[in-house]
Motif scaffolding. Structure first.
Motif, PDB file in Angstrom:
ATOM      1  N   THR A  19       1.365  -2.445  -0.109  1.00 55.55           N
ATOM      2  CA  THR A  19       0.355  -2.906  -1.063  1.00 55.55           C
ATOM      3  C   THR A  19       0.165  -1.831  -2.111  1.00 55.55           C
ATOM      4  O   THR A  19       0.051  -0.651  -1.769  1.00 55.55           O
ATOM      5  CB  THR A  19      -0.998  -3.130  -0.362  1.00 55.55           C
ATOM      6  OG1 THR A  19      -0.776  -3.871   0.836  1.00 55.55           O
ATOM      7  CG2 THR A  19      -1.973  -3.873  -1.256  1.00 55.55           C
ATOM      8  N   VAL A  20       0.162  -2.223  -3.366  1.00 54.42           N
ATOM      9  CA  VAL A  20      -0.065  -1.249  -4.441  1.00 54.42           C
ATOM     10  C   VAL A  20      -1.303  -1.682  -5.218  1.00 54.42           C
ATOM     11  O   VAL A  20      -1.437  -2.836  -5.629  1.00 54.42           O
ATOM     12  CB  VAL A  20       1.145  -1.175  -5.400  1.00 54.42           C
ATOM     13  CG1 VAL A  20       0.919  -0.083  -6.441  1.00 54.42           C
ATOM     14  CG2 VAL A  20       2.430  -0.924  -4.642  1.00 54.42           C
ATOM     15  N   LEU A  21      -2.200  -0.731  -5.394  1.00 52.53           N
ATOM     16  CA  LEU A  21      -3.411  -0.958  -6.176  1.00 52.53           C
ATOM     17  C   LEU A  21      -3.353   0.044  -7.321  1.00 52.53           C
ATOM     18  O   LEU A  21      -3.103   1.231  -7.086  1.00 52.53           O
ATOM     19  CB  LEU A  21      -4.629  -0.680  -5.283  1.00 52.53           C
ATOM     20  CG  LEU A  21      -6.020  -0.928  -5.846  1.00 52.53           C
ATOM     21  CD1 LEU A  21      -6.229  -2.425  -6.068  1.00 52.53           C
ATOM     22  CD2 LEU A  21      -7.079  -0.406  -4.873  1.00 52.53           C
ATOM     23  N   SER A  22      -3.563  -0.436  -8.546  1.00 46.33           N
ATOM     24  CA  SER A  22      -3.405   0.497  -9.665  1.00 46.33           C
ATOM     25  C   SER A  22      -4.339   0.113 -10.801  1.00 46.33           C
ATOM     26  O   SER A  22      -4.683  -1.063 -10.977  1.00 46.33           O
ATOM     27  CB  SER A  22      -1.948   0.463 -10.149  1.00 46.33           C
ATOM     28  OG  SER A  22      -1.703   1.520 -11.049  1.00 46.33           O
ATOM     29  N   LYS A  23      -4.768   1.108 -11.537  1.00 41.03           N
ATOM     30  CA  LYS A  23      -5.555   0.803 -12.738  1.00 41.03           C
ATOM     31  C   LYS A  23      -5.260   1.843 -13.813  1.00 41.03           C
ATOM     32  O   LYS A  23      -4.916   2.996 -13.506  1.00 41.03           O
ATOM     33  CB  LYS A  23      -7.047   0.756 -12.418  1.00 41.03           C
ATOM     34  CG  LYS A  23      -7.683   2.098 -12.101  1.00 41.03           C
ATOM     35  CD  LYS A  23      -9.198   1.937 -11.942  1.00 41.03           C
ATOM     36  CE  LYS A  23      -9.881   3.282 -11.755  1.00 41.03           C
ATOM     37  NZ  LYS A  23     -11.279   3.187 -11.420  1.00 41.03           N
TER      38      LYS A  23
ATOM     39  N   ALA B 239      -5.554  -3.665 -10.376  1.00 45.21           N
ATOM     40  CA  ALA B 239      -4.714  -4.811 -10.057  1.00 45.21           C
ATOM     41  C   ALA B 239      -4.041  -4.554  -8.722  1.00 45.21           C
ATOM     42  O   ALA B 239      -3.788  -3.395  -8.366  1.00 45.21           O
ATOM     43  CB  ALA B 239      -3.661  -4.996 -11.143  1.00 45.21           C
ATOM     44  N   LEU B 240      -3.762  -5.612  -8.008  1.00 47.34           N
ATOM     45  CA  LEU B 240      -3.151  -5.454  -6.676  1.00 47.34           C
ATOM     46  C   LEU B 240      -1.890  -6.306  -6.578  1.00 47.34           C
ATOM     47  O   LEU B 240      -1.832  -7.411  -7.096  1.00 47.34           O
ATOM     48  CB  LEU B 240      -4.159  -5.898  -5.614  1.00 47.34           C
ATOM     49  CG  LEU B 240      -3.701  -5.914  -4.155  1.00 47.34           C
ATOM     50  CD1 LEU B 240      -4.876  -5.635  -3.241  1.00 47.34           C
ATOM     51  CD2 LEU B 240      -3.038  -7.232  -3.748  1.00 47.34           C
TER      52      LEU B 240
ATOM     53  N   SER C 165      -8.106   6.473 -13.851  1.00 46.80           N
ATOM     54  CA  SER C 165      -6.833   5.756 -13.740  1.00 46.80           C
ATOM     55  C   SER C 165      -6.105   6.285 -12.517  1.00 46.80           C
ATOM     56  O   SER C 165      -6.452   7.351 -11.997  1.00 46.80           O
ATOM     57  CB  SER C 165      -5.979   5.990 -14.996  1.00 46.80           C
ATOM     58  OG  SER C 165      -5.606   7.351 -15.055  1.00 46.80           O
ATOM     59  N   GLY C 166      -5.104   5.547 -12.077  1.00 52.54           N
ATOM     60  CA  GLY C 166      -4.327   6.024 -10.939  1.00 52.54           C
ATOM     61  C   GLY C 166      -3.764   4.886 -10.119  1.00 52.54           C
ATOM     62  O   GLY C 166      -3.956   3.704 -10.442  1.00 52.54           O
ATOM     63  N   THR C 167      -3.049   5.271  -9.102  1.00 45.31           N
ATOM     64  CA  THR C 167      -2.318   4.296  -8.288  1.00 45.31           C
ATOM     65  C   THR C 167      -2.433   4.688  -6.831  1.00 45.31           C
ATOM     66  O   THR C 167      -2.441   5.876  -6.511  1.00 45.31           O
ATOM     67  CB  THR C 167      -0.830   4.292  -8.704  1.00 45.31           C
ATOM     68  OG1 THR C 167      -0.750   3.981 -10.094  1.00 45.31           O
ATOM     69  CG2 THR C 167      -0.016   3.283  -7.906  1.00 45.31           C
ATOM     70  N   ILE C 168      -2.533   3.691  -5.970  1.00 44.34           N
ATOM     71  CA  ILE C 168      -2.508   3.987  -4.543  1.00 44.34           C
ATOM     72  C   ILE C 168      -1.584   3.002  -3.833  1.00 44.34           C
ATOM     73  O   ILE C 168      -1.587   1.809  -4.144  1.00 44.34           O
ATOM     74  CB  ILE C 168      -3.937   4.000  -3.944  1.00 44.34           C
ATOM     75  CG1 ILE C 168      -3.907   4.271  -2.450  1.00 44.34           C
ATOM     76  CG2 ILE C 168      -4.696   2.729  -4.222  1.00 44.34           C
ATOM     77  CD1 ILE C 168      -5.261   4.686  -1.889  1.00 44.34           C
ATOM     78  N   LEU C 169      -0.736   3.565  -2.971  1.00 42.71           N
ATOM     79  CA  LEU C 169       0.156   2.730  -2.161  1.00 42.71           C
ATOM     80  C   LEU C 169      -0.352   2.734  -0.726  1.00 42.71           C
ATOM     81  O   LEU C 169      -0.698   3.800  -0.200  1.00 42.71           O
ATOM     82  CB  LEU C 169       1.585   3.308  -2.153  1.00 42.71           C
ATOM     83  CG  LEU C 169       2.541   2.842  -3.261  1.00 42.71           C
ATOM     84  CD1 LEU C 169       2.054   3.340  -4.616  1.00 42.71           C
ATOM     85  CD2 LEU C 169       3.953   3.337  -2.993  1.00 42.71           C
ATOM     86  N   PHE C 170      -0.400   1.561  -0.117  1.00 42.20           N
ATOM     87  CA  PHE C 170      -0.768   1.454   1.290  1.00 42.20           C
ATOM     88  C   PHE C 170       0.468   1.014   2.056  1.00 42.20           C
ATOM     89  O   PHE C 170       1.049  -0.027   1.726  1.00 42.20           O
ATOM     90  CB  PHE C 170      -1.849   0.385   1.489  1.00 42.20           C
ATOM     91  CG  PHE C 170      -3.128   0.646   0.745  1.00 42.20           C
ATOM     92  CD1 PHE C 170      -4.204   1.260   1.369  1.00 42.20           C
ATOM     93  CD2 PHE C 170      -3.265   0.261  -0.591  1.00 42.20           C
ATOM     94  CE1 PHE C 170      -5.399   1.494   0.683  1.00 42.20           C
ATOM     95  CE2 PHE C 170      -4.445   0.492  -1.286  1.00 42.20           C
ATOM     96  CZ  PHE C 170      -5.514   1.111  -0.650  1.00 42.20           C
ATOM     97  N   TRP C 171       0.889   1.814   3.022  1.00 48.66           N
ATOM     98  CA  TRP C 171       1.987   1.395   3.891  1.00 48.66           C
ATOM     99  C   TRP C 171       1.387   0.964   5.221  1.00 48.66           C
ATOM    100  O   TRP C 171       0.837   1.797   5.962  1.00 48.66           O
ATOM    101  CB  TRP C 171       2.953   2.563   4.155  1.00 48.66           C
ATOM    102  CG  TRP C 171       3.776   2.976   2.974  1.00 48.66           C
ATOM    103  CD1 TRP C 171       3.803   2.432   1.735  1.00 48.66           C
ATOM    104  CD2 TRP C 171       4.716   4.072   2.949  1.00 48.66           C
ATOM    105  NE1 TRP C 171       4.694   3.107   0.927  1.00 48.66           N
ATOM    106  CE2 TRP C 171       5.268   4.122   1.649  1.00 48.66           C
ATOM    107  CE3 TRP C 171       5.150   5.005   3.887  1.00 48.66           C
ATOM    108  CZ2 TRP C 171       6.224   5.057   1.264  1.00 48.66           C
ATOM    109  CZ3 TRP C 171       6.094   5.951   3.504  1.00 48.66           C
ATOM    110  CH2 TRP C 171       6.626   5.966   2.208  1.00 48.66           C
ATOM    111  N   ASP C 172       1.465  -0.326   5.508  1.00 48.26           N
ATOM    112  CA  ASP C 172       0.977  -0.835   6.790  1.00 48.26           C
ATOM    113  C   ASP C 172       2.144  -1.367   7.612  1.00 48.26           C
ATOM    114  O   ASP C 172       3.196  -1.683   7.072  1.00 48.26           O
ATOM    115  CB  ASP C 172      -0.040  -1.954   6.551  1.00 48.26           C
ATOM    116  CG  ASP C 172      -1.360  -1.404   6.025  1.00 48.26           C
ATOM    117  OD1 ASP C 172      -2.039  -0.690   6.785  1.00 48.26           O
ATOM    118  OD2 ASP C 172      -1.692  -1.671   4.838  1.00 48.26           O
TER     119      ASP C 172
END
Ligand SMILES: Nc1ncnc2c1ncn2[C@@H]1O[C@H](COP(=O)(O)OP(=O)(O)OP(=O)(O)O)[C@@H](O)[C@H]1O
Ligand SMILES: [Mg+2]
Length: 502
Positions: free
Chosen positions: A111-115, A122-123, A161-168
């Motif tokens: 899952t990537v969440l970024s703004k 946005a997801l 601003s920034g981005t986050i990746l979730f690895w599940d």
């Protein structure tokens, strides 16, 4: 009109399963994600590896410029940008694949969440199990914000601003282990350590100096690992060469690392690197300052050998040289173009020879530094490119024996016989085959060592040296310098004897 082609789009589930097998491991996969954060001008990157059995996850967050919803949708496509496209000079990407292939090599749900500064978060999510379950083969990229918990969504809130990746669903890392499985948890922790070491090496040039970035791993800042020990005085940097092939410039700069006796045990251990001293010799290839290859002789017909381990050579490439150097998606391989092989071979040979002479004959270096011509029994000479070893006629014991002999000729003949017939080739071969099988001088022969030491000491005193000075000189003389405890005990003895006389 009939259509003369078939559409042959791959099934999403099948292709994703294949893309998982690119050959990443956890450290190389995370390095690929960090490339993107750096290209997005992040100043901070936070990696959190959270253990919870099947609920374990890895989060990678950055404070870079982020993506709008449209950009994120495009970025999630495998092949988001052609490898042939021109890239900004500081872009660490090339293939439009890394974020996807690296992530799904480790997890089944990305899952990537970024703004961005100007856009709302946005997801997008690739869920491999969801895609397989639809049975349609469609590339369904999920996008509803409430796929993430409120707490997860809030993680970007403090940033502009920034981005986050979730690895599940970390199937390759966790397998089927439950949260109370201690062995699996230990493995998880060890992998986190491996990640730390890998990143401190791969990004060391970003982690230090002006405009540096910070990578925080489970709350702790990762320190850079500099393979060239540039901050250590005894490192011997050689001058850099600029090589050109097909208009692409490449900078090559060799370093001879210090002999282990010149640095502390901690420095020596730290300098070894994640895979150990022997493995980390050779060329280090950097692309835009990011390390791709950490010690390799690049198929130039040279092997890694113990006595070359002090040779490390830096190569700097620009990302415009990607094709020429056959950079791979994982950014863990680079092959020199044919046009540069001879130059690289020449540089490697010279560097190896220098490194080997420091490794074997640190004598020469110490001698230069101490300015003491008497410190070594053997001297190394190079004449017309060939090596010779000579007994040092200035050594106190040699001088004493020579001076005390009426008829010198047989002694000189003996020295010259010894010098000319040293079985150097045999020693080289033995040392290369079993580097650790060589005994150290006087190993297990303390009383012989002491006798030799006394003889040298007497010779120095008879030669006119003050006793205290002669005793001190022993500390920097081979091989006594390797046994400071025996020398110190001997010095005490000399001092006591002198005191008793008074
Ligand atoms: N953390 C991030 N911040 C902003 N944009 C990002 C981030 N991660 C990825 N992107 C965008 O997503 C695109 C796709 O990334 P991906 O890693 O898949 O390919 P790449 O970096 O272009 O090439 P490579 O396959 O060589 O890594 C990037 O080109 C970039 O535009
Ligand atoms: Mg990338």
């Amino acid at each position: 009109m009939s259509i003369d082609y078939d559409l042959a789009s791959p099934g999403a589930a099948e292709l994703f399963e294949s893309l998982r097998a690119f050959g990443y491991d956890l450290p190389t996969a995370l390095a690929d994600i960090i490339d993107n954060s750096i290209s997005a001008e992040a100043k901070n990157i936070w990696i959190d590896m959270q253990w919870d059995g099947q609920g374990s996850r890895v989060l990678i967050r950055d404070d870079g410029k982020g993506m709008t919803g449209d950009a994120l949708r495009q970025a999630m496509k495998p092949g988001s940008l052609s490898p042939l496209a021109d890239r900004a000079a500081n872009d660490l990407g090339r293939f439009g694949l890394g974020m996807k292939t690296a992530s799904i090599s480790q997890c089944r749900c990305l899952t990537v969440l970024s703004k961005t500064k100007a856009s709302e978060p946005a997801l997008r999510r690739w869920d491999l199990d969801y895609i397989a379950n639809t049975g349609t083969g469609e590339w369904r990229l999920l996008k509803k914000m409430d796929l993430l918990s409120a707490a997860d969504q809030a993680l970007l809130a403090p940033q502009k601003s920034g981005t986050i990746l979730f690895w599940d669903r970390l199937d390759s890392l966790v397998g089927s282990a439950g949260s109370d499985d201690e062995v699996a948890q230990k493995h998880f922790r060890e992998r986190a350590d491996a990640v730390k070491h890998h990143l401190s090496m791969v990004f060391h040039r970003f982690l230090k100096g002006r405009g540096s970035i910070k990578i925080h791993m489970n709350g702790r800042e990762i320190e850079p690992w500099d393979p060239f020990l540039e901050d250590v005085d005894f490192t011997d940097p050689q001058s850099a060469e600029l090589l050109v092939a097909d208009g692409e410039k490449v900078e090559v700069k060799p370093f001879i690392l210090p002999h282990h006796s010149r640095i502390t045990a901690d420095q020596h251990q730290a300098a070894a690197g994640p895979k150990g001293w022997n493995a980390h010799q050779g060329f280090y290839i950097y692309r835009n300052r990011r390390l791709l290859v950490a010690g390799d002789w690049l198929g130039l017909g040279m092997q890694k050998e113990e006595h070359f381990k002090l040779a490390r050579i830096r190569i700097d490439l620009a990302n415009s040289a990607d094709l020429q150097w056959q950079i791979d998606v994982k950014k863990s391989r680079a092959r020199p173009p044919a046009a540069l092989r001879r130059d690289l071979q020449r540089i490697a040979r010279t560097t190896r020879a220098r490194a080997s002479s420091i490794y074997r004959h640190r004598g020469k270096v110490i001698q230069r530094q101490l300015g003491d011509k008497q410190a070594f029994l053997w001297t190394h000479l190079i004449k017309h490119g060939k090596s010779f070893y000579k007994i040092n006629r200035d050594h106190p014991l040699v001088r004493k024996v020579l001076d005390g002999t009426e008829e010198r000729a047989p002694l000189q003949a003996l020295f010259s016989l010894i010098e000319q017939t040293i079985p150097a080739p045999l020693i080289v071969i033995n040392n290369a085959e079993t580097p650790d099988a060589f005994g150290q001088p006087f190993e297990g022969a303390a009383s012989e060592l002491k006798k030799a030491m006394e003889a040298v000491f007497d010779a120095m005193v008879e030669g006119g040296r003050d006793k205290a000075e002669a005793a001190r000189a022993l500390l920097s003389m081979e091989p006594f310098n390797n046994h400071p405890e025996i020398v110190t005990a001997f010095l005490d003895e000399v001092a006591r004897a002198a005191a008793a006389k008074r």
